[in-house]
Motif scaffolding. Structure first.
Motif, PDB file in Angstrom:
ATOM      1  N   ALA A 190     -19.608 -24.490   7.154  1.00 26.81           N
ATOM      2  CA  ALA A 190     -20.762 -23.643   6.847  1.00 26.81           C
ATOM      3  C   ALA A 190     -22.001 -24.474   6.516  1.00 26.81           C
ATOM      4  O   ALA A 190     -23.125 -24.098   6.865  1.00 26.81           O
ATOM      5  CB  ALA A 190     -20.433 -22.717   5.679  1.00 26.81           C
ATOM      6  N   ALA A 191     -21.798 -25.617   5.853  1.00 24.94           N
ATOM      7  CA  ALA A 191     -22.928 -26.487   5.527  1.00 24.94           C
ATOM      8  C   ALA A 191     -23.612 -26.979   6.801  1.00 24.94           C
ATOM      9  O   ALA A 191     -24.840 -26.990   6.906  1.00 24.94           O
ATOM     10  CB  ALA A 191     -22.460 -27.669   4.682  1.00 24.94           C
ATOM     11  N   GLY A 192     -22.810 -27.386   7.786  1.00 27.88           N
ATOM     12  CA  GLY A 192     -23.370 -27.833   9.059  1.00 27.88           C
ATOM     13  C   GLY A 192     -24.073 -26.703   9.806  1.00 27.88           C
ATOM     14  O   GLY A 192     -25.162 -26.891  10.364  1.00 27.88           O
ATOM     15  N   VAL A 193     -23.443 -25.546   9.805  1.00 28.10           N
ATOM     16  CA  VAL A 193     -24.022 -24.373  10.470  1.00 28.10           C
ATOM     17  C   VAL A 193     -25.369 -24.001   9.852  1.00 28.10           C
ATOM     18  O   VAL A 193     -26.281 -23.532  10.546  1.00 28.10           O
ATOM     19  CB  VAL A 193     -23.029 -23.193  10.371  1.00 28.10           C
ATOM     20  CG1 VAL A 193     -23.714 -21.863  10.641  1.00 28.10           C
ATOM     21  CG2 VAL A 193     -21.871 -23.400  11.357  1.00 28.10           C
ATOM     22  N   THR A 194     -25.505 -24.244   8.547  1.00 21.88           N
ATOM     23  CA  THR A 194     -26.744 -23.912   7.841  1.00 21.88           C
ATOM     24  C   THR A 194     -27.825 -24.965   8.037  1.00 21.88           C
ATOM     25  O   THR A 194     -28.982 -24.648   8.343  1.00 21.88           O
ATOM     26  CB  THR A 194     -26.468 -23.760   6.332  1.00 21.88           C
ATOM     27  OG1 THR A 194     -25.469 -22.758   6.129  1.00 21.88           O
ATOM     28  CG2 THR A 194     -27.735 -23.383   5.577  1.00 21.88           C
ATOM     29  N   VAL A 195     -27.444 -26.227   7.880  1.00 22.93           N
ATOM     30  CA  VAL A 195     -28.432 -27.310   7.823  1.00 22.93           C
ATOM     31  C   VAL A 195     -28.858 -27.810   9.200  1.00 22.93           C
ATOM     32  O   VAL A 195     -30.033 -28.143   9.407  1.00 22.93           O
ATOM     33  CB  VAL A 195     -27.884 -28.470   6.970  1.00 22.93           C
ATOM     34  CG1 VAL A 195     -28.831 -29.679   7.025  1.00 22.93           C
ATOM     35  CG2 VAL A 195     -27.691 -28.026   5.531  1.00 22.93           C
ATOM     36  N   LEU A 196     -27.938 -27.880  10.147  1.00 25.82           N
ATOM     37  CA  LEU A 196     -28.277 -28.461  11.449  1.00 25.82           C
ATOM     38  C   LEU A 196     -29.445 -27.747  12.146  1.00 25.82           C
ATOM     39  O   LEU A 196     -30.364 -28.417  12.646  1.00 25.82           O
ATOM     40  CB  LEU A 196     -27.035 -28.463  12.354  1.00 25.82           C
ATOM     41  CG  LEU A 196     -25.991 -29.532  12.014  1.00 25.82           C
ATOM     42  CD1 LEU A 196     -24.730 -29.333  12.847  1.00 25.82           C
ATOM     43  CD2 LEU A 196     -26.553 -30.932  12.235  1.00 25.82           C
ATOM     44  N   PRO A 197     -29.466 -26.408  12.216  1.00 26.48           N
ATOM     45  CA  PRO A 197     -30.625 -25.745  12.848  1.00 26.48           C
ATOM     46  C   PRO A 197     -31.934 -26.038  12.126  1.00 26.48           C
ATOM     47  O   PRO A 197     -32.985 -26.170  12.770  1.00 26.48           O
ATOM     48  CB  PRO A 197     -30.268 -24.256  12.757  1.00 26.48           C
ATOM     49  CG  PRO A 197     -28.784 -24.229  12.680  1.00 26.48           C
ATOM     50  CD  PRO A 197     -28.422 -25.426  11.867  1.00 26.48           C
ATOM     51  N   VAL A 198     -31.878 -26.139  10.796  1.00 27.24           N
ATOM     52  CA  VAL A 198     -33.093 -26.438  10.028  1.00 27.24           C
ATOM     53  C   VAL A 198     -33.591 -27.842  10.356  1.00 27.24           C
ATOM     54  O   VAL A 198     -34.790 -28.060  10.568  1.00 27.24           O
ATOM     55  CB  VAL A 198     -32.816 -26.312   8.510  1.00 27.24           C
ATOM     56  CG1 VAL A 198     -34.028 -26.763   7.704  1.00 27.24           C
ATOM     57  CG2 VAL A 198     -32.452 -24.879   8.154  1.00 27.24           C
ATOM     58  N   LEU A 199     -32.681 -28.804  10.415  1.00 24.02           N
ATOM     59  CA  LEU A 199     -33.067 -30.176  10.723  1.00 24.02           C
ATOM     60  C   LEU A 199     -33.622 -30.289  12.136  1.00 24.02           C
ATOM     61  O   LEU A 199     -34.640 -30.953  12.363  1.00 24.02           O
ATOM     62  CB  LEU A 199     -31.861 -31.112  10.555  1.00 24.02           C
ATOM     63  CG  LEU A 199     -31.318 -31.272   9.137  1.00 24.02           C
ATOM     64  CD1 LEU A 199     -30.098 -32.193   9.144  1.00 24.02           C
ATOM     65  CD2 LEU A 199     -32.385 -31.809   8.196  1.00 24.02           C
TER      66      LEU A 199
END
Length: 258
Positions: A66-75
């Protein structure tokens, strides 16, 4: 073709961190810039699919997933839409007159309400993302939500009345062929929903409803609260849509018993 490629490069240069060749920022080259915004969503979808493969290979749990799913699009987007989300949330929370709200949008300082709404968005997105199954079907649906959110954000940008203020969106709107751009973006949205329907008809139906509600809300909110659309409000729409579309995917999974 040259104009399209220039518009595509400008879209990635403006709305992502992906390096692009040096481009001439003239009106002709920006003609299809907003129409190309969903392509950034496609790149995000591909990266999320790779993240799923990594999580499977390393047997990561739901929290890291979930952390990757959340942060990757933002980055990948350079947090450009989150910036608009924060500014708009701050302005709306002021409960001031439209002119004062537009001034808050332009203010480079970050208000307390902007921080509160950003923290809430990250917590909600990560929490809902932890409920997303680690399946190919789920990550495909999630990837499409990022394309769809950018499609409806760009559609609102070229179709809804502007605030009359100068800024990046006003420049992009002035360069775009509004009717042609609106048609292209409607095609983008239709293709996203059709793609979803092949995976899950229920998810496609929920996403269609969410997209329509987000567009209707933004239309009336932007006119009443700000006197029209701006780049920050477009970012607000895209960011909020991503959250609600993710929720729609998770709800569709639960209703189908997946």
């Amino acid at each position: 073709m040259k104009t399209f490629l220039s518009s595509l490069g400008m879209s990635f240069a403006m709305f992502s961190i992906i390096p692009m060749p040096r481009l001439d920022w003239k009106k002709e080259n920006m003609r299809y810039m907003l129409c190309c915004l969903p392509f950034v969503g496609i790149v995000i979808a591909l990266v999320l699919w790779l993240w799923l493969l990594i999580c499977r290979a390393l047997d990561f749990g739901d929290l890291i997933y979930a952390a990757g799913v959340t942060v990757l699009p933002v980055l990948l987007s350079g947090a450009v839409h989150l910036d608009g989300f924060a500014d708009t949330a701050d302005a709306l929370s002021s409960h001031a007159e439209p002119q004062r709200k537009r001034e808050i949008l332009k203010d480079s300082h970050t208000g307390a309400f902007a921080i509160i709404y950003l923290v809430a968005w990250f917590l909600l997105y990560a929490a809902i993302g932890s409920e997303l199954s680690q399946t190919t079907e789920a990550i495909l649906l999630l990837g499409i939500t990022h394309i769809l959110a950018r499609g409806i954000g760009a559609l609102a940008s070229v179709s809804f009345p502007g605030s009359g203020e100068t800024g990046l969106l006003a420049t992009f709107r002035g360069a775009a062929e509004k009717k042609g751009s609106a048609v292209i973006l409607l095609v983008w949205i239709a293709l996203c929903l059709i793609g979803m329907a092949f995976i899950s008809l229920l998810a496609a139906g929920i996403s269609l409803l969410i997209s329509m509600l987000c567009l209707v809300y933004t239309y009336f909110m932007s006119r009443r609260q700000f006197g029209g659309m701006s780049g920050d409000i477009a970012g607000y729409l895209i960011t909020a849509s991503e959250l609600f579309l993710l929720l729609g995917v998770v709800v569709s999974e639960r209703l189908l018993g997946l």
